[in-house]
Write an enzyme that holds these catalytic residues in place. Structure first.
Site, PDB file in Angstrom:
ATOM      1  N   CYS A   1       0.857  -1.185   0.000  1.00  0.00           N
ATOM      2  CA  CYS A   1       0.000   0.000   0.000  1.00  0.00           C
ATOM      3  C   CYS A   1       0.892   1.233   0.000  1.00  0.00           C
ATOM      4  O   CYS A   1       1.701   1.431   0.910  1.00  0.00           O
ATOM      5  CB  CYS A   1      -0.908  -0.010   1.237  1.00  0.00           C
ATOM      6  SG  CYS A   1      -1.731   1.552   1.585  1.00  0.00           S
TER       7      CYS A   1
ATOM      8  N   CYS B   1       0.537   3.537   3.058  1.00  0.00           N
ATOM      9  CA  CYS B   1       1.154   2.890   4.226  1.00  0.00           C
ATOM     10  C   CYS B   1       2.671   2.911   4.103  1.00  0.00           C
ATOM     11  O   CYS B   1       3.385   3.084   5.095  1.00  0.00           O
ATOM     12  CB  CYS B   1       0.657   1.459   4.372  1.00  0.00           C
ATOM     13  SG  CYS B   1      -1.144   1.284   4.462  1.00  0.00           S
TER      14      CYS B   1
END
Length: 465
Positions: A391, A394
């Site tokens: 991600c 993230c």
């Protein structure tokens, strides 16, 4: 001889009966250990809460909204160095929107720290080369490259992180205010492989000791007995290795608090609504649901807070140099940003119960140096693992927060921060790049926000049983 054991058994039955009649509240189950004295330091939870929530947090949030601290240059396209099957997440909320070049203030794009040649003249050539991303044009190309290589090598001996090459064509500026850390939907085996690699391969422990509540382990989460065995073994570590685990656990707890506090509650064609998700918070920190580990994680959050706060207090002389400026090109704004930054650093310095970094890596110099090298190596590995996060959002916040924590460790354990003669002030051999400065304060901003969010979750859980 049997009377004392019998009395203990009767007492245990009585306590169990009382607990059944008066079960702990949801608040008690999450915060039962988040109070009082903190291990390995002289501070307590309540002092941190008060100091952070009323003094540090509001000023820090204002600082991080300034142009200097909101733009972070990062390479999100580096390949994962540990496994080859890493891919990019397709979840919409995982995307990161980089800044067009013309949106970034010119002073930041030029990576300049100074306003005048006079101010820059006091800085050593090596330091200037690193800070400004350039060297004296009168030098030959070979000499300039050698100078930069020497500087990087000199710095790498004290760095706790793998630093992005911000001169790479793939490195881009990101506006952190427009790409906030929040729940993206990235979870499951891919996300847990990251944390499994962090905990199981890079924390100091035998392979036979499994971290409690590791979903990748066989079966469901570890039970309370296994958790107690783990923490009993952890207490047997030296203070440095124990601190390493608590730093990683505290960072993990902080990230989980952010995801729970900014959860996607509603997603329709018309709007998205983000807010606190009590259920998500309980799943990560409730004593019962986490087999006793959740409150320990929250307490470790306070440990990483104290480590980063102490680093800010120690680095104050570096930022007090009259020739140091947080340069964006807007002088009035830059002066105000530096004024606010120094105000925060002075508050950090006046905190009454600082952790003592001199208690780490003490004793036999040779053994201490070896242990520090291992500590640095393990943390560098963790910073490299962040390039395996699928991600992008993230990955962005994981890289920033590990770099920020690594910068705090560099400050605490650098031998070049202050000259041997205190009256001479801060050593010009010690310096921080803009990337390190931005990550240091933003990482501490994330930890500070987590401590503040705990106050909110306490109030939300209080009515629940």
């Amino acid at each position: 001889m049997s009377a004392p054991p019998l009395r203990r058994a009767l007492l245990a039955l009585l306590l169990a009966a009382c607990a059944a009649a008066h079960p702990p509240s949801a608040e008690q189950r999450c915060f039962c250990q988040v109070t009082g004295h903190l291990d390995d330091c002289s501070c307590d939870v309540e002092t941190v809460d008060t100091y952070n929530n009323f003094k540090i947090f509001p000023r820090l949030q204002k600082l991080l909204e300034s142009d200097y601290f909101r733009y972070y240059k990062v390479n999100l396209k580096k390949p994962c160095p540990f496994w080859s099957d890493s891919s990019h997440c397709g979840i919409r909320d995982c995307a990161v929107r980089p800044c067009p070049s013309d949106e970034v203030p010119g002073g930041i794009r030029s990576e300049s720290f100074k306003y005048s040649r006079e101010a820059a003249s006091s800085v050593e050539d090596c330091e200037e080369a690193e800070r400004l991303g350039a060297v004296d044009g009168s030098l030959s190309k070979e000499t300039a490259e050698a100078l930069l290589r020497w500087t990087r090598h000199d710095d790498s001996s004290e760095n706790f992180c793998e630093i992005d090459d911000i001169q790479s064509p793939e490195a881009e500026y990101v506006d952190l205010l427009l790409n906030p850390e929040r729940y993206t939907g990235y979870k499951g085996p891919e996300a847990w492989r990251i944390w499994n690699c962090v905990y199981e391969e890079n924390c100091f422990k035998p392979q036979s000791i499994k971290r409690p509540l590791n979903p990748l382990a066989s079966g469901r989460a570890a039970g309370e007995n296994e958790g107690n065995m783990f923490y009993s073994w952890l207490q047997g570590l030296c203070v440095e290795k124990r601190a390493f685990y608590r730093l990683i656990s505290g960072l993990h707890a902080s990230i989980n608090i952010h995801l729970s506090a900014r959860y996607l509650l509603r997603d329709t064609w018309a709007e998205k609504q983000w807010g606190p998700n009590i259920t998500e918070f309980q799943q990560r920190f409730d004593e019962v649901l986490t087999q006793g580990e959740g409150p320990r994680r929250l307490k470790n959050l306070y440990f990483i807070y104290l480590i980063e706060l102490r680093a800010l207090s120690k680095v104050l002389p570096f930022f007090e140099r009259p020739d140091f400026q947080l340069f964006t090109g807007n002088k009035s704004q830059d002066d105000e940003t530096k004024r606010l930054l120094l105000e925060i650093l002075h508050l950090a310095k006046s905190f009454p119960l600082h952790i003592d970094e001199n208690s780490f890596f003490a004793g036999n110099p040779r053994e201490a140096a070896k242990l520090k090298g291992e500590f640095r190596h393990h943390f560098r590995n963790i910073s490299r693992i962040m390039d395996c996060v699928e991600c992008f959002k993230c990955r962005l916040w994981g890289k920033l927060q590990t770099q920020g924590l690594g910068t705090a460790l560099k400050i605490l354990f650098s031998e070049r921060l202050i000259d041997n003669m205190p009256e001479r002030g801060p050593s010009h051999k010690f310096h921080l790049t803009r990337q390190e400065i931005v990550s240091l304060f933003n990482a501490f901003g994330r930890i500070s926000t987590s401590v503040k969010e705990l106050e909110h979750f306490r109030s939300l859980l209080r009515p629940l049983q």
